[in-house]
Motif scaffolding. Sequence first.
Motif, PDB file in Angstrom:
ATOM      1  N   LEU A 134       0.824  -1.204   0.000  1.00 51.44           N
ATOM      2  CA  LEU A 134       0.000   0.000   0.000  1.00 51.44           C
ATOM      3  C   LEU A 134       0.860   1.257   0.000  1.00 51.44           C
ATOM      4  N   MET A 135       2.017   1.194   0.619  1.00 52.01           N
ATOM      5  CA  MET A 135       2.925   2.341   0.648  1.00 52.01           C
ATOM      6  C   MET A 135       3.436   2.663  -0.764  1.00 52.01           C
ATOM      7  N   MET A 180      -7.588   4.045  -4.621  1.00 51.10           N
ATOM      8  CA  MET A 180      -8.145   3.363  -5.800  1.00 51.10           C
ATOM      9  C   MET A 180      -9.137   4.254  -6.528  1.00 51.10           C
ATOM     10  N   ALA A 181      -9.828   5.123  -5.795  1.00 50.11           N
ATOM     11  CA  ALA A 181     -10.820   6.005  -6.404  1.00 50.11           C
ATOM     12  C   ALA A 181     -10.183   7.245  -7.030  1.00 50.11           C
ATOM     13  N   ALA A 182      -8.965   7.568  -6.630  1.00 46.54           N
ATOM     14  CA  ALA A 182      -8.296   8.780  -7.114  1.00 46.54           C
ATOM     15  C   ALA A 182      -7.610   8.527  -8.453  1.00 46.54           C
ATOM     16  N   PRO A 183      -7.562   9.540  -9.297  1.00 46.45           N
ATOM     17  CA  PRO A 183      -6.797   9.373 -10.546  1.00 46.45           C
ATOM     18  C   PRO A 183      -5.307   9.303 -10.235  1.00 46.45           C
ATOM     19  N   ALA A 184      -4.589   8.559 -11.015  1.00 48.54           N
ATOM     20  CA  ALA A 184      -3.149   8.445 -10.823  1.00 48.54           C
ATOM     21  C   ALA A 184      -2.472   9.780 -11.111  1.00 48.54           C
ATOM     22  N   ALA A 185      -1.386  10.022 -10.400  1.00 48.45           N
ATOM     23  CA  ALA A 185      -0.604  11.245 -10.621  1.00 48.45           C
ATOM     24  C   ALA A 185       0.077  11.160 -11.991  1.00 48.45           C
ATOM     25  N   ALA A 186       0.305  12.325 -12.557  1.00 47.43           N
ATOM     26  CA  ALA A 186       1.041  12.369 -13.833  1.00 47.43           C
ATOM     27  C   ALA A 186       2.476  11.928 -13.571  1.00 47.43           C
ATOM     28  N   PRO A 187       3.069  11.180 -14.492  1.00 44.00           N
ATOM     29  CA  PRO A 187       4.448  10.745 -14.294  1.00 44.00           C
ATOM     30  C   PRO A 187       5.397  11.934 -14.170  1.00 44.00           C
TER      31      PRO A 187
END
Length: 117
Positions: A59-60, A108-115
């Motif tokens: 999870l980290m 899981m509900a949040a959009p992934a950060a931009a690379p």
Amino acid sequence: MPAFVAWVRALPGAPVFAAHPVALDGAWLDHYLQRFTPERLFEGPWRPDRLFRHAPFCLMAFAAGRTGWDFTRCDVGRYPPDWLGHHEHSHRAIDDARGYASLLATLMAAPAAAPAR
């Protein structure tokens, strides 16, 4: 630990062990499983009836990937309280599990950060 094993085996689907971080909590769980049951957390594919079919989920590391934060910044003291469902991180297993379950659902509900570039 036998009650934990029975509970995991009764779950639907293919349970995946998740911890924050897996490197620390997974080692402890594996130790307790090994000491009090015939089960292991870390088992190879040669055992068809293993407790967890897939590799543990960190999870980290997931938090670092989702937020774009440096891995070392991913700590319960730095997460907004609502990410942890306002559950106190007391080091009492049920309190911490509830907080980490909330963190998992939030991430899981949040959009992934931009690379990072």
